[in-house]
Design a protein around this motif. Structure first.
Motif, PDB file in Angstrom:
ATOM      1  N   ALA A   1     -42.556 -31.285 -31.031  1.00 35.30           N
ATOM      2  CA  ALA A   1     -43.334 -31.448 -32.397  1.00 35.30           C
ATOM      3  C   ALA A   1     -43.722 -33.072 -32.745  1.00 35.30           C
ATOM      4  CB  ALA A   1     -42.375 -30.424 -33.566  1.00 35.30           C
TER       5      ALA A   1
ATOM      6  N   PHE B   1     -51.009 -19.068 -37.502  1.00 38.21           N
ATOM      7  CA  PHE B   1     -50.165 -19.819 -37.808  1.00 38.21           C
ATOM      8  C   PHE B   1     -49.260 -19.095 -36.314  1.00 38.21           C
ATOM      9  CE2 PHE B   1     -45.393 -19.342 -39.358  1.00 38.21           C
ATOM     10  CZ  PHE B   1     -44.852 -20.623 -39.224  1.00 38.21           C
TER      11      PHE B   1
ATOM     12  N   MET C   1     -46.749 -20.439 -33.769  1.00 36.52           N
ATOM     13  CA  MET C   1     -45.078 -19.938 -34.543  1.00 36.52           C
ATOM     14  C   MET C   1     -44.688 -20.008 -33.160  1.00 36.52           C
ATOM     15  SD  MET C   1     -42.920 -18.802 -35.476  1.00 36.52           S
ATOM     16  CE  MET C   1     -41.734 -18.748 -37.525  1.00 36.52           C
TER      17      MET C   1
ATOM     18  N   TRP D   1     -44.425 -22.755 -29.974  1.00 35.76           N
ATOM     19  CA  TRP D   1     -43.728 -23.937 -30.849  1.00 35.76           C
ATOM     20  C   TRP D   1     -41.853 -23.249 -30.948  1.00 35.76           C
ATOM     21  CZ3 TRP D   1     -40.465 -23.807 -34.464  1.00 35.76           C
ATOM     22  CH2 TRP D   1     -39.676 -25.160 -34.639  1.00 35.76           C
ATOM     23  N   TYR D   2     -42.263 -21.940 -31.114  1.00 32.28           N
ATOM     24  CA  TYR D   2     -40.799 -21.722 -31.010  1.00 32.28           C
ATOM     25  C   TYR D   2     -40.218 -21.439 -29.413  1.00 32.28           C
ATOM     26  CZ  TYR D   2     -36.965 -19.854 -33.614  1.00 32.28           C
ATOM     27  OH  TYR D   2     -35.769 -20.029 -34.506  1.00 32.28           O
TER      28      TYR D   2
END
Lengths: 485, 174
Positions: free
Chosen positions: A82, A355, A359, A362-363
């Motif tokens: 990130a 999102f 997300m 990303w998570y």
């Protein structure tokens, strides 16, 4: 009846001419061979650090081993993915221009170095040659899909038997009149891709597929004949619905009963089923397959939300234009208010899907999925997050106010920002897989948009001038005329 | 001075709306209108100011997102920045996607609940509140308009009779 004003007609012709000139300029100035690329890179050694971003952040030489797959980016470690966005900009500058990159690999023998250098140049050459094609492709895709969004919205209004929207049906039909034109241009473009005029879809290149086991296993789906047949089927289906729906709507005006209305109800329901299936597959074929190593399950919905909200915005803008020039006497601020609520709601829906996709990936941070976002955050930081600001933050703060939803200039401003934001959204989807870090919103990109904007205005307002702007015998037209919120 | 009011009772919302318009046109001050259900457009006909509840709600939502941001920044980043499954806890922005679901829910929670409480307070509603009902029929099928009397009793009674009222009562209020 609407008459196409000569001012607007001239404007559209000027836009088309300017656009064509710019598109031609983009193709003429693209480099022809690796010698030219070498000169370009040598010139950049003195100037910008554009090249640096890619090399360091992705772990140097590894990026170049992945030339075959264009943009395969291997993260050095998961934890810093990130913040890598900032790293890419700040720490890189001291490091790694092309010259320094060679210093790094100096330990290897000379022959290998020369081969790697050549490979690197070929990679950059493909990216630079892709640029005018990709710019045209993004604009074409955007201007194909938002009329499709209008068509889907129109079908939903018919099936839902909405009482407010029939006064806007002719506006929607006018906008969807662009669909056949965009479809033809887009289909020709896909055929050109298949004939190897460009490298937008790397899985279309047999050389790449032969050396890439991942793509090879997908070739049962990703092969040119099947792909182009699917495209023909989808475009054909959408255009058939558009044609018959508009025709029935006009026949209903002259009819003595509601049979054409009922016919339209039925074909609209059928179209919506066809649409949701084809829309999903379309998003895999035309957008997701640009990054054939990557996949996402909610991608179809995400693409849908993007062009759907753009379509509603265009309905609002065209209605406001026609209203302000004295047509559409039965459209009042309540109709506009409803459209603005749809703009607002679907902007948030887009953000929700954007999102959710971001997300989840990303998570979990699984290497084969996260590369998609690493390339975007590192190389497309401003467009990637700028799209969220334009498509979410701006509309939610402006359009949340009930009074603002009725004020023309505020709606026009919000609409322009939303449309630009969703163009950038498509830009973000297509560009990283085709031109990589060589992106720029320059002559090619702007000219392609101008060309399609001019063509859009010309076709849509010509179509609007062909039939009365108020349907006569729609069963809900009286309710719609007196709609008041 | 006596505290007399007129209760004009109607049994149709359309007649009520007309009566409200006539009463305002005749410049009689309407104290209150009681209806069994929301009558669309009644507030406009009475000339009531629009509600500001939505503005309150927006402000409460802003407070909610601020609170959520402060709370998670303090707990997860400032107070004890542990490495939990490799999530970066060096700064708030780095780990923000993981906080968004909470920020969203907090915004909605604050906006919704505080707005409802504001509504109760402004409307003076609470569990053991004494009901203020001038006529029990107004919760079922009758509409009642209350207008103050200023020594013009006969004039008012005949006025409301003419507006289609099924019943006009003069009441001494305490």
């Amino acid at each position: 009846m609407y008459t196409f004003s000569s001012k607007l007609k001239n404007l559209s012709i000027i836009l088309m001419a300017l656009g064509l000139l710019g598109i031609g300029y983009g193709f003429l100035t693209a480099p022809k061979d690796i010698q030219e690329v070498e000169m370009i890179l040598a010139a950049e050694d003195h100037g910008g650090h554009g090249e640096a971003k890619n090399d360091v952040a992705t772990g140097g030489a590894e990026a170049h081993d992945a030339v075959d797959s264009h943009n395969e980016v291997v993260p050095a470690s998961g934890a810093d993915m990130a913040p890598a966005a900032e790293v890419g900009h700040n720490e890189v500058e001291s490091h790694s221009d092309v010259a320094e990159f060679h210093a790094v690999v100096a330990g290897h023998d000379v022959a290998k170095e020369a081969a790697e250098h050549e490979e690197h140049l070929t990679h950059v050459l493909h990216q630079l040659q892709n640029k005018p094609w990709a710019a045209f492709y993004v604009a074409c895709l955007f201007f194909l899909l938002f009329p499709l969004g209008v068509l889907a919205f129109y079908a939903i209004q018919q099936v839902a038997q909405a009482g407010w929207s029939p006064v806007l049906f002719r506006v929607m039909q006018g906008i969807t009149a662009f669909l056949p034109y965009a479809s033809v241009i887009f289909f020709v473009f896909l055929i050109l891709c298949g004939l190897h005029f460009n490298h937008l879809f790397i899985w279309l290149d047999p050389e790449v597929v032969a050396h890439d086991a991942l793509i090879a296993t997908k070739s049962g789906y990703l092969n040119f004949p099947f792909w182009i047949a699917r495209a023909a089927f989808f475009l054909g289906g959408w255009n058939l619905y558009r044609y018959y729906s508009a025709k029935n709507c006009l026949s209903q005006d002259e009819s003595n009963d509601d049979s054409f209305y009922k016919k339209n109800f039925n074909i609209s329901a059928g179209f919506l089923v066809f649409f949701i299936v084809t829309e999903s597959i379309m998003s895999w074929d035309w957008i997701m397959s640009i990054d054939p190593h990557w996949f996402s399950t909610l991608f179809g919905w995400y693409v849908l939300s993007s062009f759907f909200v753009s379509g509603i915005t265009v309905i609002a803008l065209v209605s406001l234009y026609l209203k302000s020039s004295g047509y559409l006497e039965h459209v009042n601020t309540s109709h506009i208010h409803d459209l603005a609520k749809f703009m607002f709601g679907f902007s948030i829906f887009w953000t929700y899907l954007w999102f959710s996709q971001f997300m989840l990936i990303w998570y979990a941070n699984i290497p084969e999925e996260i590369t998609y976002f690493i390339t975007r955050i590192e190389m497309y930081n401003l467009p990637f997050f700028g799209a969220v600001v334009m498509n979410f933050v701006f509309p939610i703060l402006i359009l949340i106010n009930t009074d603002f939803k009725r004020i023309t200039w505020i709606l026009v401003m919000a609409g322009v920002v939303i449309l630009a934001g969703h163009y950038i959204d498509f830009f973000n989807m297509v560009m990283p897989g085709t031109v990589g870090d060589r992106w720029f919103i320059g002559v090619s990109e702007v000219a392609s948009v101008l060309f399609f904007l001019g063509l859009f205005i010309y076709v849509v307002f010509t179509a609007l001038a062909k039939s009365p702007l108020l349907p006569k015998r729609n069963p809900y037209i009286e309710e719609s005329k007196h709609f008041h919120y | 001075m006596s505290n007399k009011v007129i209760y004009a009772i109607y049994n149709d919302d359309d007649i009520l709306m007309d009566a409200v318009r006539q009463t305002r046109a005749a410049h009689h001050h309407i104290e209150e209108v009681f209806t069994p259900f929301p009558v669309h457009g009644l507030d406009k006909a009475m000339g009531l100011a629009p509600t500001r509840l939505a503005i309150c709600s927006f402000i409460y939502g802003c407070i909610g997102i601020t609170f959520a941001t402060w709370m998670m920044n303090y707990i997860m980043i400032q107070d004890w920045p542990q490495d939990i499954g490799g999530k970066p806890s060096f700064s708030y922005i780095e780990n923000m996607p993981a906080f968004v679901p909470i920020m969203f829910e907090m915004t909605v929670f604050f906006a919704a609940h505080l707005m409802v409480i504001t509504f109760y307070m402004r409307s003076k509603l609470w569990p053991f509140k004494q009901a203020e009902n001038p006529d029990v029929r107004t919760t079922d099928d009758h509409f009642l308009m209350e207008v103050a009397v200023h020594n013009n009793e006969e004039e008012l009674v005949s006025f409301f009779k003419s507006t289609g009222a099924v019943e006009v009562k003069v009441i001494e209020k305490h």
